[in-house]
Enzyme design. Sequence first.
Site, PDB file in Angstrom:
ATOM      1  N   ASP A  16       0.834  -1.206   0.000  1.00  0.00           N
ATOM      2  CA  ASP A  16       0.000   0.000   0.000  1.00  0.00           C
ATOM      3  C   ASP A  16       0.871   1.260   0.000  1.00  0.00           C
ATOM      4  OD1 ASP A  16       1.024  -0.352   2.559  1.00  0.00           O
ATOM      5  OD2 ASP A  16      -0.855   0.022   3.593  1.00  0.00           O
ATOM      6  N   TRP A 135      -3.431  -1.905  12.041  1.00  0.00           N
ATOM      7  CA  TRP A 135      -2.060  -1.391  11.988  1.00  0.00           C
ATOM      8  C   TRP A 135      -2.063  -0.323  13.091  1.00  0.00           C
ATOM      9  CZ3 TRP A 135      -3.497  -4.349   8.277  1.00  0.00           C
ATOM     10  CH2 TRP A 135      -2.791  -4.563   7.108  1.00  0.00           C
ATOM     11  N   TYR A 137      -0.019   2.428  14.748  1.00  0.00           N
ATOM     12  CA  TYR A 137       1.214   3.190  14.702  1.00  0.00           C
ATOM     13  C   TYR A 137       1.073   4.441  15.563  1.00  0.00           C
ATOM     14  CZ  TYR A 137       2.536   0.341  10.609  1.00  0.00           C
ATOM     15  OH  TYR A 137       2.852  -0.686   9.768  1.00  0.00           O
ATOM     16  N   LYS A 168      -0.655  -4.985  13.917  1.00  0.00           N
ATOM     17  CA  LYS A 168       0.625  -4.865  13.240  1.00  0.00           C
ATOM     18  C   LYS A 168       1.340  -3.732  13.954  1.00  0.00           C
ATOM     19  CE  LYS A 168       2.297  -4.020   8.664  1.00  0.00           C
ATOM     20  NZ  LYS A 168       1.972  -3.687   7.301  1.00  0.00           N
ATOM     21  N   ILE A 169       2.458  -4.044  14.591  1.00  0.00           N
ATOM     22  CA  ILE A 169       3.159  -3.028  15.384  1.00  0.00           C
ATOM     23  C   ILE A 169       4.642  -3.031  15.041  1.00  0.00           C
ATOM     24  CG2 ILE A 169       1.565  -2.933  17.366  1.00  0.00           C
ATOM     25  CD1 ILE A 169       3.304  -4.989  18.807  1.00  0.00           C
ATOM     26  N   GLY A 195       8.946  -2.063   8.015  1.00  0.00           N
ATOM     27  CA  GLY A 195       9.656  -0.790   8.020  1.00  0.00           C
ATOM     28  C   GLY A 195      10.515  -0.590   6.789  1.00  0.00           C
ATOM     29  N   GLY A 222       6.813  -5.264   3.561  1.00  0.00           N
ATOM     30  CA  GLY A 222       6.729  -4.793   2.185  1.00  0.00           C
ATOM     31  C   GLY A 222       8.108  -4.520   1.634  1.00  0.00           C
TER      32      GLY A 222
HETATM   33  P1  FBP Z   1       6.813  -1.952   5.079  1.00  0.00           P
HETATM   34  O1  FBP Z   1       7.303  -3.318   5.454  1.00  0.00           O
HETATM   35  O2  FBP Z   1       7.238  -1.541   3.713  1.00  0.00           O
HETATM   36  O3  FBP Z   1       7.143  -0.943   6.153  1.00  0.00           O
HETATM   37  O4  FBP Z   1       5.232  -2.059   4.997  1.00  0.00           O
HETATM   38  C1  FBP Z   1       4.469  -2.150   6.142  1.00  0.00           C
HETATM   39  C2  FBP Z   1       3.555  -0.947   6.282  1.00  0.00           C
HETATM   40  O5  FBP Z   1       2.719  -1.053   7.400  1.00  0.00           O
HETATM   41  C3  FBP Z   1       2.681  -0.699   5.074  1.00  0.00           C
HETATM   42  O6  FBP Z   1       1.489  -1.413   5.139  1.00  0.00           O
HETATM   43  C4  FBP Z   1       2.509   0.778   5.139  1.00  0.00           C
HETATM   44  O7  FBP Z   1       2.337   1.354   3.897  1.00  0.00           O
HETATM   45  C5  FBP Z   1       3.791   1.244   5.698  1.00  0.00           C
HETATM   46  O8  FBP Z   1       4.332   0.219   6.451  1.00  0.00           O
HETATM   47  C6  FBP Z   1       3.598   2.482   6.536  1.00  0.00           C
HETATM   48  O9  FBP Z   1       4.833   3.061   6.697  1.00  0.00           O
HETATM   49  P2  FBP Z   1       5.045   4.349   7.564  1.00  0.00           P
HETATM   50  O10 FBP Z   1       5.448   3.842   8.918  1.00  0.00           O
HETATM   51  O11 FBP Z   1       6.147   5.070   6.883  1.00  0.00           O
HETATM   52  O12 FBP Z   1       3.752   5.112   7.577  1.00  0.00           O
END
Ligand code: FBP
Length: 258
Positions: A16, A135, A137, A168-169, A195, A222
């Site tokens: 994404d 997710w 964050y 997802k952390i 990451g 990703g």
């Molecule tokens: P990555 O492994 O590339 O970090 O992907 C995991 C992810 O959660 C993606 O789903 C999302 O686009 C991205 O990390 C978000 O990254 P950021 O922490 O920069 O917002």
Amino acid sequence: MNNFLRNGKGMLLAYDQGFEHGPSADFNDKNIDPNHILDIAVKGEFTGLVLHKGIAEKYYNGKVPLIVKLNGKTNLPRGEPLSTQICSVEQAISLGARGVGYTIYLGSAHESVMLQEFGEIQEDAHEEGLPAIAWIYPRGEAVKNDTAPEIVAYAARAGLEIGADAVKIKYTGAPDTFQWAVKAAGATKVFMSGGPKAQTDETFFSQVKGAMDAGATGLAVGRNVWQHQEPLKMASALKEIIFSGGAIQKALQLVVAQ
Ligand code: FBP
């Protein structure tokens, strides 16, 4: 969550970032093509694939269980982060989703908007028998360090309390502190977030190994896969750690194997 697990563990491929970060930040001529990523997901034997609805609609081939991300944002706005819903559970199901995902920026001045939307999504998803994956964050002015153990554990616990089937952390940097986050998540499954691409394969493998040793269910990754020179070898190495409990050295051998 069993749809996305193999022997109780999971390895999800996230794609994404073209929306979340912009294509010029993360992509080259190869990985800008969604078909290339779908191919990696199939050949790399990922247990799930994460897409926004547009790519799901135009490219998804039904070969790897699909998680549709229901919210999203670009990285263009300044200020406190807010990611709002752009796809319904119903629409995700019509695209073939077997699970739905939603990002919550815990600690943002707008966290209540995202918590409320996730609450409704979680109810809709469960009514349809789909897992809801959060997710989580921590981000915004109030969050000084988003990988501090107490913040990551807070994210994990919030996931449990809002009814997420998996969270997802981010990794805390060490297995003992990540273990506390896994404990805080209780019956909610924990996936470590990949990451940005790590400097070395060894660095990334030690994070994945640390998370798995701490009791994580798996990895949602990703860039560390599809930005790698050899995405399929990377996938084999990650499978070794995640599904076979293999050592970092073994993973390193697999990533360079002919
Ligand atoms: P990555 O492994 O590339 O970090 O992907 C995991 C992810 O959660 C993606 O789903 C999302 O686009 C991205 O990390 C978000 O990254 P950021 O922490 O920069 O917002």
